[in-house]
Design a protein around this motif. Structure first.
Motif, PDB file in Angstrom:
ATOM      1  N   SER A  35       5.465  -5.995  -8.240  1.00 16.29           N
ATOM      2  CA  SER A  35       4.481  -5.451  -7.312  1.00 16.29           C
ATOM      3  C   SER A  35       4.572  -3.953  -7.105  1.00 16.29           C
ATOM      4  N   GLY A  36       5.755  -3.363  -7.295  1.00 14.46           N
ATOM      5  CA  GLY A  36       5.928  -1.952  -7.031  1.00 14.46           C
ATOM      6  C   GLY A  36       6.848  -1.712  -5.844  1.00 14.46           C
ATOM      7  N   ALA A  37       7.076  -0.447  -5.544  1.00 15.48           N
ATOM      8  CA  ALA A  37       7.997  -0.058  -4.473  1.00 15.48           C
ATOM      9  C   ALA A  37       7.276   0.027  -3.141  1.00 15.48           C
ATOM     10  N   ALA A  38       8.040   0.249  -2.078  1.00 14.54           N
ATOM     11  CA  ALA A  38       7.469   0.367  -0.741  1.00 14.54           C
ATOM     12  C   ALA A  38       6.420   1.464  -0.684  1.00 14.54           C
ATOM     13  N   ARG A  39       6.700   2.624  -1.299  1.00 16.85           N
ATOM     14  CA  ARG A  39       5.772   3.750  -1.226  1.00 16.85           C
ATOM     15  C   ARG A  39       4.414   3.437  -1.862  1.00 16.85           C
ATOM     16  N   ASP A  40       4.383   2.473  -2.779  1.00 12.98           N
ATOM     17  CA  ASP A  40       3.120   2.113  -3.426  1.00 12.98           C
ATOM     18  C   ASP A  40       2.173   1.396  -2.474  1.00 12.98           C
ATOM     19  N   PHE A  41       2.685   0.930  -1.326  1.00 14.33           N
ATOM     20  CA  PHE A  41       1.858   0.206  -0.365  1.00 14.33           C
ATOM     21  C   PHE A  41       1.653   1.006   0.923  1.00 14.33           C
ATOM     22  N   LEU A  42       2.144   2.230   0.941  1.00 11.77           N
ATOM     23  CA  LEU A  42       1.995   3.085   2.111  1.00 11.77           C
ATOM     24  C   LEU A  42       0.654   3.818   2.028  1.00 11.77           C
ATOM     25  N   LEU A  43      -0.237   3.527   2.977  1.00 10.49           N
ATOM     26  CA  LEU A  43      -1.572   4.121   2.982  1.00 10.49           C
ATOM     27  C   LEU A  43      -1.635   5.399   3.805  1.00 10.49           C
ATOM     28  N   GLY A  44      -0.864   5.470   4.859  1.00 13.56           N
ATOM     29  CA  GLY A  44      -0.900   6.639   5.719  1.00 13.56           C
ATOM     30  C   GLY A  44       0.326   6.709   6.595  1.00 13.56           C
ATOM     31  N   VAL A  45       0.592   7.896   7.134  1.00 13.66           N
ATOM     32  CA  VAL A  45       1.760   8.086   7.983  1.00 13.66           C
ATOM     33  C   VAL A  45       1.452   9.145   9.031  1.00 13.66           C
TER      34      VAL A  45
END
Length: 241
Positions: free
Chosen positions: A112-122
């Motif tokens: 699926s990929g790493a955590a950052r690949d699912f981070l949309l905004g911060v």
């Protein structure tokens, strides 16, 4: 120092006279130089849209709490963040801010990929105490320099995250683990490579040496020889079968 709001967090950082060591749930067992403000007080899910696969959560929110919320809608964190406490011999509570600050991912990363690949905004506070926001609730809203991806894995050196927006995924219908006996690490590598190149959805792979077999509660695992490869397959029941 445990701020209870974004404004308090910004004031603490703006008033700082030296280095700061940001802390979440304390599961890493490490402490940097400087004052140790904690984001544990910044906790809670602020927005969850199951139909849009979108979750907005504050940095100090426990990971287990988020998993329970997602499970209620048959969804999950696709990158399967690992729990480091057993490995590092630490305690504390894993938090969502810590997950993204360290880009913590688990076995499902190969699929699926790493955590950052699912981070949309911060939304975060920088070293001057300014509140900054980057990204949005969908991928197409991310324009310009993607600070969200830069923040993920920065371990708090670029700013203190207050809120993260991420994409979640549906849970698979079922899963199964295949055990293949192997004699050495080279053979294990070949088995895992062949499996992950196949048409099957292999979401995790590991080689277990003979000396580690006793640590696992797997029936008849000790009968496979000097070691074995474990392959997790997930998806619809007919496909997994």
């Amino acid at each position: 120092m445990t701020p209870q709001s974004e404004a308090e967090l910004a004031d603490i950082i703006a008033a700082a006279k030296g280095p700061m060591s940001i802390r979440g749930g304390g599961t890493r067992g490490s402490s940097g130089e400087g004052d140790p403000p904690s984001v544990a007080g910044l906790s809670g899910v602020t927005l969850y849209e199951p139909g849009a696969l979108t979750l907005v959560v504050q940095a100090g929110t426990p990971v287990e709490g988020v998993k329970k919320v997602l499970a209620g809608e048959n969804q999950r964190l696709a990158f399967e963040p690992m729990d480091h406490r057993g490995l590092l011999g630490t305690q504390g509570v894993p938090t969502m801010g810590g997950v993204f600050a360290a880009n913590t991912s688990g076995p499902r990363r190969i699929q699926s990929g790493a955590a950052r690949d699912f981070l949309l905004g911060v939304r975060f506070v920088d070293g001057r105490g300014d509140v900054l926001s980057n990204g949005g609730r969908v991928m197409k809203n991310v324009t310009g320099f993607d600070l969200s991806k830069l923040m993920s894995g920065s371990f708090g050196t670029l700013g203190v995250m207050h809120t993260v927006t991420l994409k979640v995924m549906p849970r698979d219908e079922t899963s199964a683990t295949i055990i293949v006996g192997v004699d050495d690490p080279q053979s294990a590598g070949k088995v895992m490579t062949r499996a992950m190149r196949s048409e099957n959805d292999v979401s995790a792979a590991a080689w277990i040496a003979s000396g580690d077999i006793r640590m696992l509660d797997i029936p008849k695992a000790s009968e496979v020889g000097s070691g074995f490869v474990m392959l997790r397959v997930e998806g619809p029941k007919p496909s997994v079968a």
